[in-house]
Design a protein around this motif. Structure first.
Motif, short mmCIF file in Angstrom:
data_model
loop_
_atom_site.label_atom_id
_atom_site.label_comp_id
_atom_site.label_asym_id
_atom_site.label_seq_id
_atom_site.Cartn_x
_atom_site.Cartn_y
_atom_site.Cartn_z
N GLU A 1 70.66 -14.19 -30.21
CA GLU A 1 69.97 -15.34 -29.64
C GLU A 1 70.94 -16.47 -29.31
O GLU A 1 70.88 -17.05 -28.23
N SER B 1 64.57 -4.09 -26.35
CA SER B 1 63.44 -4.91 -26.79
C SER B 1 63.61 -5.38 -28.23
O SER B 1 62.84 -6.18 -28.73
N PRO C 1 63.57 -8.78 -30.72
CA PRO C 1 62.84 -9.60 -29.75
C PRO C 1 63.33 -11.05 -29.82
O PRO C 1 63.46 -11.61 -30.91
N ARG D 1 60.66 -16.26 -26.10
CA ARG D 1 60.43 -16.26 -24.66
C ARG D 1 61.14 -17.45 -24.00
O ARG D 1 61.16 -18.56 -24.54
N ASP E 1 62.41 -18.85 -19.73
CA ASP E 1 62.41 -18.58 -18.30
C ASP E 1 63.66 -17.81 -17.87
O ASP E 1 63.62 -17.06 -16.90
N GLN F 1 63.79 -9.29 -21.02
CA GLN F 1 64.08 -8.16 -21.91
C GLN F 1 63.28 -6.95 -21.47
O GLN F 1 62.05 -7.01 -21.36
#
Length: 227
Positions: free
Chosen positions: A98, A124, A127, A130, A132, A136
């Motif tokens: 991340e 995926s 995860p 979310r 813009d 994924q």
């Protein structure tokens, strides 16, 4: 010796006669005009001296223009190298997928003055929140629009079809006029979009795009290993 002088004089007259019959000769061979030595006198001779001077001035102006272009290119390349270095340093500090992904987008947006950045990751898991700028998917097969691009390792620059633009940029597709895309090894791909149709053009040098892609690919692999 006298015969030699007569021969030289005869040849000189032949040359002079030829030049009289072909006054455009020096226009066809400007390099010869630049080598001739002219007496400092007034009259018709002065026009040839003026021509020589004008020819040299034009050549100097062209050389100065080309030198200025090279200096500008070198300065821009130096700035790009500094930005790539800053991106590398930021990614070295990242220790998770991340943080790595956010660092990529933040540096490309701020330092490279990009209008749109899309990071596509072929996994995926884990995860990620979310965003813009994040896409994924399970793998390359989930992006059939880019199958030809994903089978090569070279960056691509230029304009994309509306189908590709919408897949990458969604609501921002309409204002995205040119794009640079890079394959990130097996990790995914990166797309940089611009509102300027001339920002990314086919055939443009891709050295820095390759460097950016290699840096991000290595950072993603490292963060996966760490986590």
């Amino acid at each position: 010796m006298t015969a030699t002088l007569l021969d030289d004089a005869t040849q000189a007259r032949v040359v002079a006669s030829y030049l009289k019959l072909h006054p455009e000769f020096l226009s066809d061979y400007p390099e010869l005009a630049a080598q001739l030595k002219m007496p400092h006198e007034k009259g018709p001779v002065a026009s040839l001296a003026t021509y020589q001077l004008q020819s040299l001035r034009e050549k100097n102006a062209e050389l100065e223009r080309r030198l200025a272009e090279l200096i500008a290119i070198a300065a821009e390349n130096e700035k790009l190298m500094e930005r790539v270095h800053a991106l590398t340093v930021a990614l070295l500090r990242a220790n998770t997928i991340e943080v790595t992904a956010r660092s990529v987008v933040a540096k490309l947006t701020a330092d490279f003055h990009t209008d749109q950045v899309r990071l596509v990751l072929f996994a995926s898991e884990p995860p990620l929140p979310r965003a813009d700028w994040l896409i994924q998917v399970a793998g390359p097969d989930a992006l059939p629009e880019f199958s030809d691009f994903l089978h090569q390792n070279e960056p691509v620059s230029g304009r994309l079809s509306i189908e590709r633009l919408e897949r990458l940029f969604g609501n921002a597709a309409a204002e995205t006029r040119s794009v640079a895309m890079m394959r990130l090894g097996d990790a995914g791909m990166l797309a940089i979009g611009s509102n300027d149709p001339d920002r990314f053009q086919p055939g443009m040098g891709n050295l820095f795009l390759k460097m950016i892609a290699a840096t991000i690919t290595a950072a993603l692999a490292r963060s996966r290993d760490v986590s």
